[in-house]
Scaffold this motif. Structure first.
Motif, PDB file in Angstrom:
ATOM      1  N   PHE A  21       0.834  -1.194   0.000  1.00 63.39           N
ATOM      2  CA  PHE A  21       0.000   0.000   0.000  1.00 63.39           C
ATOM      3  C   PHE A  21       0.871   1.246   0.000  1.00 63.39           C
ATOM      4  O   PHE A  21       1.976   1.242   0.535  1.00 63.39           O
ATOM      5  CB  PHE A  21      -0.918   0.001   1.231  1.00 63.39           C
ATOM      6  CG  PHE A  21      -1.781  -1.220   1.281  1.00 63.39           C
ATOM      7  CD1 PHE A  21      -2.946  -1.287   0.538  1.00 63.39           C
ATOM      8  CD2 PHE A  21      -1.411  -2.315   2.037  1.00 63.39           C
ATOM      9  CE1 PHE A  21      -3.738  -2.423   0.560  1.00 63.39           C
ATOM     10  CE2 PHE A  21      -2.191  -3.458   2.071  1.00 63.39           C
ATOM     11  CZ  PHE A  21      -3.365  -3.514   1.326  1.00 63.39           C
ATOM     12  N   GLY A  22       0.348   2.280  -0.614  1.00 66.36           N
ATOM     13  CA  GLY A  22       1.040   3.552  -0.669  1.00 66.36           C
ATOM     14  C   GLY A  22       0.049   4.683  -0.500  1.00 66.36           C
ATOM     15  O   GLY A  22      -1.093   4.471  -0.120  1.00 66.36           O
ATOM     16  N   VAL A  23       0.502   5.892  -0.802  1.00 68.96           N
ATOM     17  CA  VAL A  23      -0.331   7.082  -0.642  1.00 68.96           C
ATOM     18  C   VAL A  23      -0.373   7.831  -1.969  1.00 68.96           C
ATOM     19  O   VAL A  23       0.655   8.017  -2.626  1.00 68.96           O
ATOM     20  CB  VAL A  23       0.209   8.012   0.463  1.00 68.96           C
ATOM     21  CG1 VAL A  23      -0.647   9.263   0.600  1.00 68.96           C
ATOM     22  CG2 VAL A  23       0.283   7.277   1.801  1.00 68.96           C
ATOM     23  N   LEU A  24      -1.568   8.257  -2.333  1.00 75.94           N
ATOM     24  CA  LEU A  24      -1.793   9.077  -3.512  1.00 75.94           C
ATOM     25  C   LEU A  24      -2.245  10.454  -3.050  1.00 75.94           C
ATOM     26  O   LEU A  24      -3.159  10.571  -2.236  1.00 75.94           O
ATOM     27  CB  LEU A  24      -2.869   8.448  -4.402  1.00 75.94           C
ATOM     28  CG  LEU A  24      -3.305   9.243  -5.628  1.00 75.94           C
ATOM     29  CD1 LEU A  24      -2.133   9.443  -6.587  1.00 75.94           C
ATOM     30  CD2 LEU A  24      -4.454   8.534  -6.319  1.00 75.94           C
ATOM     31  N   CYS A  25      -1.578  11.479  -3.543  1.00 78.99           N
ATOM     32  CA  CYS A  25      -1.897  12.869  -3.209  1.00 78.99           C
ATOM     33  C   CYS A  25      -2.792  13.432  -4.311  1.00 78.99           C
ATOM     34  O   CYS A  25      -2.676  13.050  -5.475  1.00 78.99           O
ATOM     35  CB  CYS A  25      -0.597  13.669  -3.115  1.00 78.99           C
ATOM     36  SG  CYS A  25      -0.803  15.401  -2.705  1.00 78.99           S
ATOM     37  N   CYS A  26      -3.672  14.359  -3.951  1.00 84.69           N
ATOM     38  CA  CYS A  26      -4.615  14.934  -4.923  1.00 84.69           C
ATOM     39  C   CYS A  26      -3.914  15.669  -6.054  1.00 84.69           C
ATOM     40  O   CYS A  26      -4.499  15.855  -7.121  1.00 84.69           O
ATOM     41  CB  CYS A  26      -5.609  15.844  -4.220  1.00 84.69           C
ATOM     42  SG  CYS A  26      -4.842  17.267  -3.437  1.00 84.69           S
ATOM     43  N   ASP A  27      -2.658  16.057  -5.879  1.00 86.71           N
ATOM     44  CA  ASP A  27      -1.951  16.753  -6.966  1.00 86.71           C
ATOM     45  C   ASP A  27      -1.226  15.775  -7.902  1.00 86.71           C
ATOM     46  O   ASP A  27      -0.498  16.180  -8.795  1.00 86.71           O
ATOM     47  CB  ASP A  27      -0.979  17.799  -6.419  1.00 86.71           C
ATOM     48  CG  ASP A  27       0.250  17.206  -5.758  1.00 86.71           C
ATOM     49  OD1 ASP A  27       0.329  15.963  -5.601  1.00 86.71           O
ATOM     50  OD2 ASP A  27       1.144  17.982  -5.376  1.00 86.71           O
ATOM     51  N   GLY A  28      -1.430  14.476  -7.680  1.00 84.66           N
ATOM     52  CA  GLY A  28      -0.850  13.464  -8.551  1.00 84.66           C
ATOM     53  C   GLY A  28       0.404  12.805  -8.018  1.00 84.66           C
ATOM     54  O   GLY A  28       0.850  11.797  -8.570  1.00 84.66           O
ATOM     55  N   GLN A  29       1.003  13.338  -6.962  1.00 83.62           N
ATOM     56  CA  GLN A  29       2.178  12.694  -6.380  1.00 83.62           C
ATOM     57  C   GLN A  29       1.770  11.336  -5.820  1.00 83.62           C
ATOM     58  O   GLN A  29       0.684  11.186  -5.278  1.00 83.62           O
ATOM     59  CB  GLN A  29       2.752  13.533  -5.237  1.00 83.62           C
ATOM     60  CG  GLN A  29       3.324  14.853  -5.644  1.00 83.62           C
ATOM     61  CD  GLN A  29       3.917  15.553  -4.438  1.00 83.62           C
ATOM     62  OE1 GLN A  29       5.026  15.230  -4.033  1.00 83.62           O
ATOM     63  NE2 GLN A  29       3.166  16.495  -3.883  1.00 83.62           N
ATOM     64  N   ARG A  30       2.667  10.378  -5.933  1.00 80.34           N
ATOM     65  CA  ARG A  30       2.428   9.036  -5.396  1.00 80.34           C
ATOM     66  C   ARG A  30       3.618   8.616  -4.554  1.00 80.34           C
ATOM     67  O   ARG A  30       4.753   8.932  -4.886  1.00 80.34           O
ATOM     68  CB  ARG A  30       2.271   8.019  -6.514  1.00 80.34           C
ATOM     69  CG  ARG A  30       1.038   8.164  -7.336  1.00 80.34           C
ATOM     70  CD  ARG A  30       1.023   7.142  -8.464  1.00 80.34           C
ATOM     71  NE  ARG A  30       0.922   5.773  -7.976  1.00 80.34           N
ATOM     72  CZ  ARG A  30      -0.224   5.124  -7.806  1.00 80.34           C
ATOM     73  NH1 ARG A  30      -1.350   5.706  -8.092  1.00 80.34           N
ATOM     74  NH2 ARG A  30      -0.229   3.877  -7.370  1.00 80.34           N
ATOM     75  N   ALA A  31       3.318   7.888  -3.527  1.00 81.70           N
ATOM     76  CA  ALA A  31       4.349   7.232  -2.727  1.00 81.70           C
ATOM     77  C   ALA A  31       3.942   5.760  -2.656  1.00 81.70           C
ATOM     78  O   ALA A  31       3.235   5.345  -1.737  1.00 81.70           O
ATOM     79  CB  ALA A  31       4.439   7.855  -1.343  1.00 81.70           C
ATOM     80  N   PRO A  32       4.323   4.975  -3.657  1.00 81.10           N
ATOM     81  CA  PRO A  32       3.892   3.573  -3.703  1.00 81.10           C
ATOM     82  C   PRO A  32       4.722   2.692  -2.785  1.00 81.10           C
ATOM     83  O   PRO A  32       5.811   3.074  -2.348  1.00 81.10           O
ATOM     84  CB  PRO A  32       4.133   3.196  -5.166  1.00 81.10           C
ATOM     85  CG  PRO A  32       5.281   4.060  -5.577  1.00 81.10           C
ATOM     86  CD  PRO A  32       5.118   5.351  -4.812  1.00 81.10           C
ATOM     87  N   ARG A  33       4.174   1.522  -2.496  1.00 83.01           N
ATOM     88  CA  ARG A  33       4.891   0.469  -1.772  1.00 83.01           C
ATOM     89  C   ARG A  33       5.509   0.931  -0.457  1.00 83.01           C
ATOM     90  O   ARG A  33       6.673   0.676  -0.176  1.00 83.01           O
ATOM     91  CB  ARG A  33       5.957  -0.147  -2.667  1.00 83.01           C
ATOM     92  CG  ARG A  33       5.389  -0.818  -3.903  1.00 83.01           C
ATOM     93  CD  ARG A  33       6.439  -1.481  -4.757  1.00 83.01           C
ATOM     94  NE  ARG A  33       7.284  -2.403  -4.018  1.00 83.01           N
ATOM     95  CZ  ARG A  33       6.990  -3.682  -3.753  1.00 83.01           C
ATOM     96  NH1 ARG A  33       5.860  -4.192  -4.180  1.00 83.01           N
ATOM     97  NH2 ARG A  33       7.828  -4.430  -3.080  1.00 83.01           N
ATOM     98  N   LEU A  34       4.718   1.593   0.364  1.00 88.80           N
ATOM     99  CA  LEU A  34       5.204   2.037   1.674  1.00 88.80           C
ATOM    100  C   LEU A  34       5.173   0.914   2.694  1.00 88.80           C
ATOM    101  O   LEU A  34       6.037   0.831   3.558  1.00 88.80           O
ATOM    102  CB  LEU A  34       4.377   3.210   2.195  1.00 88.80           C
ATOM    103  CG  LEU A  34       4.481   4.503   1.406  1.00 88.80           C
ATOM    104  CD1 LEU A  34       3.548   5.547   2.000  1.00 88.80           C
ATOM    105  CD2 LEU A  34       5.909   5.001   1.380  1.00 88.80           C
ATOM    106  N   SER A  35       4.136   0.081   2.625  1.00 86.00           N
ATOM    107  CA  SER A  35       3.969  -0.966   3.623  1.00 86.00           C
ATOM    108  C   SER A  35       2.986  -2.007   3.123  1.00 86.00           C
ATOM    109  O   SER A  35       2.087  -1.699   2.341  1.00 86.00           O
ATOM    110  CB  SER A  35       3.435  -0.354   4.934  1.00 86.00           C
ATOM    111  OG  SER A  35       3.123  -1.358   5.871  1.00 86.00           O
ATOM    112  N   SER A  36       3.139  -3.217   3.600  1.00 85.41           N
ATOM    113  CA  SER A  36       2.145  -4.255   3.319  1.00 85.41           C
ATOM    114  C   SER A  36       1.059  -4.249   4.389  1.00 85.41           C
ATOM    115  O   SER A  36       0.114  -5.025   4.321  1.00 85.41           O
ATOM    116  CB  SER A  36       2.815  -5.630   3.243  1.00 85.41           C
ATOM    117  OG  SER A  36       3.445  -5.926   4.475  1.00 85.41           O
ATOM    118  N   ASP A  37       1.177  -3.366   5.365  1.00 87.59           N
ATOM    119  CA  ASP A  37       0.206  -3.224   6.459  1.00 87.59           C
ATOM    120  C   ASP A  37      -0.775  -2.093   6.124  1.00 87.59           C
ATOM    121  O   ASP A  37      -0.452  -0.913   6.263  1.00 87.59           O
ATOM    122  CB  ASP A  37       0.956  -2.919   7.755  1.00 87.59           C
ATOM    123  CG  ASP A  37       0.049  -2.821   8.970  1.00 87.59           C
ATOM    124  OD1 ASP A  37      -1.180  -2.775   8.821  1.00 87.59           O
ATOM    125  OD2 ASP A  37       0.606  -2.781  10.087  1.00 87.59           O
TER     126      ASP A  37
END
Length: 73
Positions: A21-37
């Motif tokens: 799982f990762g985080v998607l920001c409303c401006d299009g930035q992504r931080a993929p593969r942060l954690s399997s939790d």
């Protein structure tokens, strides 16, 4: 001046096993593969939204999260 209200959400990478799982920001930035939790990433997303984090600081927060999450392993 319009107030900036960023929105963050949990995202996943299609077809990944195990699921990460990762985080998607409303401006299009992504931080993929942060954690399997999922719960851990969801807590991060809730905190980002609750505190109305500006997208300008997104990468710094993600870096801090990765550093602190890595110490828990």
């Amino acid at each position: 001046m319009e107030e900036i209200r960023p929105c963050f959400e949990v995202c996943t990478e299609e077809g990944e096993i195990p699921v990460w799982f990762g985080v998607l920001c409303c401006d299009g930035q992504r931080a993929p593969r942060l954690s399997s939790d999922y719960a851990e990433v969801e807590r991060l997303v809730r905190a980002l939204n609750r505190n109305r984090l500006s997208p300008v600081h997104f990468r710094d927060i993600i870096e801090d999260f990765c550093h602190s999450w890595g110490e828990k392993q």
